[in-house]
Write an enzyme that holds these catalytic residues in place. Structure first.
Site, PDB file in Angstrom:
ATOM      1  N   ASP A 143     -41.591  -5.584  -8.096  1.00 38.07           N
ATOM      2  CA  ASP A 143     -41.851  -6.887  -8.713  1.00 38.07           C
ATOM      3  C   ASP A 143     -40.569  -7.642  -9.076  1.00 38.07           C
ATOM      4  O   ASP A 143     -40.619  -8.855  -9.313  1.00 38.07           O
ATOM      5  CB  ASP A 143     -42.705  -6.725  -9.968  1.00 38.07           C
ATOM      6  CG  ASP A 143     -44.111  -6.253  -9.649  1.00 38.07           C
ATOM      7  OD1 ASP A 143     -44.667  -6.720  -8.641  1.00 38.07           O
ATOM      8  OD2 ASP A 143     -44.644  -5.409 -10.395  1.00 38.07           O
ATOM      9  N   MET A 189     -48.476  -8.965  -3.870  1.00 39.82           N
ATOM     10  CA  MET A 189     -48.433  -8.433  -5.227  1.00 39.82           C
ATOM     11  C   MET A 189     -47.569  -9.314  -6.128  1.00 39.82           C
ATOM     12  O   MET A 189     -46.626  -9.957  -5.674  1.00 39.82           O
ATOM     13  CB  MET A 189     -47.890  -7.006  -5.228  1.00 39.82           C
ATOM     14  CG  MET A 189     -48.895  -5.958  -4.770  1.00 39.82           C
ATOM     15  SD  MET A 189     -48.183  -4.291  -4.872  1.00 39.82           S
ATOM     16  CE  MET A 189     -49.629  -3.307  -4.440  1.00 39.82           C
ATOM     17  N   GLN A 302     -46.982  -3.083   1.013  1.00 41.71           N
ATOM     18  CA  GLN A 302     -45.714  -3.722   0.688  1.00 41.71           C
ATOM     19  C   GLN A 302     -44.790  -2.825  -0.134  1.00 41.71           C
ATOM     20  O   GLN A 302     -43.588  -3.078  -0.206  1.00 41.71           O
ATOM     21  CB  GLN A 302     -45.940  -5.064  -0.013  1.00 41.71           C
ATOM     22  CG  GLN A 302     -46.783  -5.017  -1.249  1.00 41.71           C
ATOM     23  CD  GLN A 302     -47.544  -6.309  -1.487  1.00 41.71           C
ATOM     24  OE1 GLN A 302     -46.954  -7.375  -1.585  1.00 41.71           O
ATOM     25  NE2 GLN A 302     -48.850  -6.231  -1.579  1.00 41.71           N
TER      26      GLN A 302
END
Length: 415
Positions: A143, A189, A302
């Site tokens: 992230d 995401m 991913q």
């Protein structure tokens, strides 16, 4: 080092998390650690006294190289929130009794925001009780939302996979023509931070236009405006490809994925499971325009696509693992290793340590100035920031045409 080291992995895995583990193990051994233990399933496993001696599993240089190229968490992961010290002192007494039993000098935890919360609480307890074990956080998250670090290991490889996959999806979408056009919506995401979704812009180049629009969770999502923009694009071209973050929300704060289905699962840190954003938007566009639509969720791919990992990412992941051990050996505790970008051209990056109290439970979002005025695409500054992180390849060790991995035998993880 005179004592032993213990290392754990926590939160969502990445294609680079095991490279950090390899860095911890090799540096600890090089600095004289007697044993390097691995927690099975993080702090939650440690509470059940589940751990292994990593020397039993990383026996050769080939093992170490295989580990660097293995996706997911070799030691197993967890999402376990430690209570505040004043709420449950006994749980801390149990953890520290185990650390004493194993003669642990340094405790290294590889993870993201929630994992740094664990390091913060454990280091605070050590200060309160005068315990000598040192606690260091090793950054990891696709992230890319950890504060105070330029970027996080794991992000570069995920960004490389997303850019590559987006380019392949765009190429595929132009193979067939449909009377009313085709709209492909790719869900990436990203709960609150749009770093991964923005990376879809990497698909653009001399041989590819890139996605038509990109929507990040940092900005409110207007579904009516979205529909109008898609309709306008279909009047100009037969195929439209859009990247959306799983965490995009309306101006009222409601997740778009909740407009179609209720979100029931919530983890230990209060995070809702987000899925279905692309599916809902594809249905909406099909109903409004009557064109063919596709909803594509990159999902786990991913973060697990080690065959498409970035060499820069793998090397930096190994580097921060080693830096975490070095920091602990030199007396630091309650800190996290951060990556500090020194230059873009040529790309250079170093490490230092920062106070984990200024990192835990915080989030680094995409700056507003790195998104265009309409909120439908990222700027060149964003792309310049990401591009150095996806450079180079790491070839898998192939056996019978399939990558070979190093793995923890199931019977160990279940003990």
């Amino acid at each position: 080092m005179k004592g032993n080291v213990i290392v754990g992995q926590s939160g969502g895995p990445t294609a680079a998390i095991n490279s950090s583990l390899a860095g911890v193990y090799r540096t600890a051994k090089d600095r004289g650690a007697k044993k390097v233990y691995g927690m099975l399933h993080g702090i939650q496993g440690l509470l059940k006294e589940k751990y292994i001696d990593l020397s039993d599993h990383i026996k050769t240089e080939l093992d170490a190289e295989l580990l660097k190229r293995t996706p997911a968490a070799f030691l197993g992961s967890c999402r376990y929130k430690l209570p505040a010290i004043h709420e449950d002192k006994e749980i801390y007494e149990k953890i520290f009794a185990i650390l004493d039993k194993l003669e642990i000098e340094a405790f290294i935890y590889i993870g993201g925001n929630d994992s740094m919360d664990t390091i913060k609480k454990l280091s605070d307890y050590a200060i309160i009780t005068g315990h000598p074990t040192r606690f260091i956080g090793c950054p990891k998250t696709i992230d890319n939302d950890l504060a105070l670090t330029d970027h996080t290991p794991g992000f570069g490889s995920a960004a490389k996979y997303i850019g590559t996959s987006m380019k392949e999806i765009i190429r595929d979408s132009f193979c067939l023509e449909y009377s009313k056009g085709l709209v492909s919506i790719v869900e990436v995401m990203g709960r609150n931070a749009g770093w991964l979704t923005g990376a879809s812009a990497l698909a653009a180049g001399e041989d590819c236009e890139g996605p038509d629009m990109i929507y990040l969770p940092e900005l409110a999502f207007d579904i009516e405006d979205f529909g109008n923009r898609v309709k306008a694009l279909l009047e100009k071209k037969p195929s439209v490809v859009i990247a959306v973050s799983e965490g995009i929300r309306t101006a009222e704060g409601k997740y778009v994925c909740e407009l179609g289905n209720s979100v029931d699962f919530v983890d230990a840190f209060g995070h809702k499971q987000l899925s279905g954003t692309a599916s809902y938007l594809a249905s909406y566009i099909a109903g409004e325009i009557g064109c063919k639509t596709r909803a594509i969720e990159l999902s786990t791919l991913q973060r697990s696509a080690s065959h498409c990992s970035s060499r820069v990412d793998i090397l930096e992941a190994y580097q921060v693992g080693g830096a975490a051990v070095k920091a602990a050996d030199e007396g630091d505790s309650g800190k996290m290793v951060v990556l500090q970008r020194l230059s873009d051209d040529p790309y250079q990056c170093g490490t230092e340590v920062k106070d984990v109290h200024k990192i835990a439970n915080d989030e680094k979002l995409v700056p507003r100035e790195w998104v265009n005025e309409d909120g439908t695409y990222v700027t060149s500054e964003f792309i310049s920031y990401v591009r150095p992180l996806i450079q180079g390849d790491v070839s898998p060790v192939m056996v019978d045409g399939i990558p070979r991995h190093l793995y923890t035998p199931r019977e160990l993880s279940e003990r």
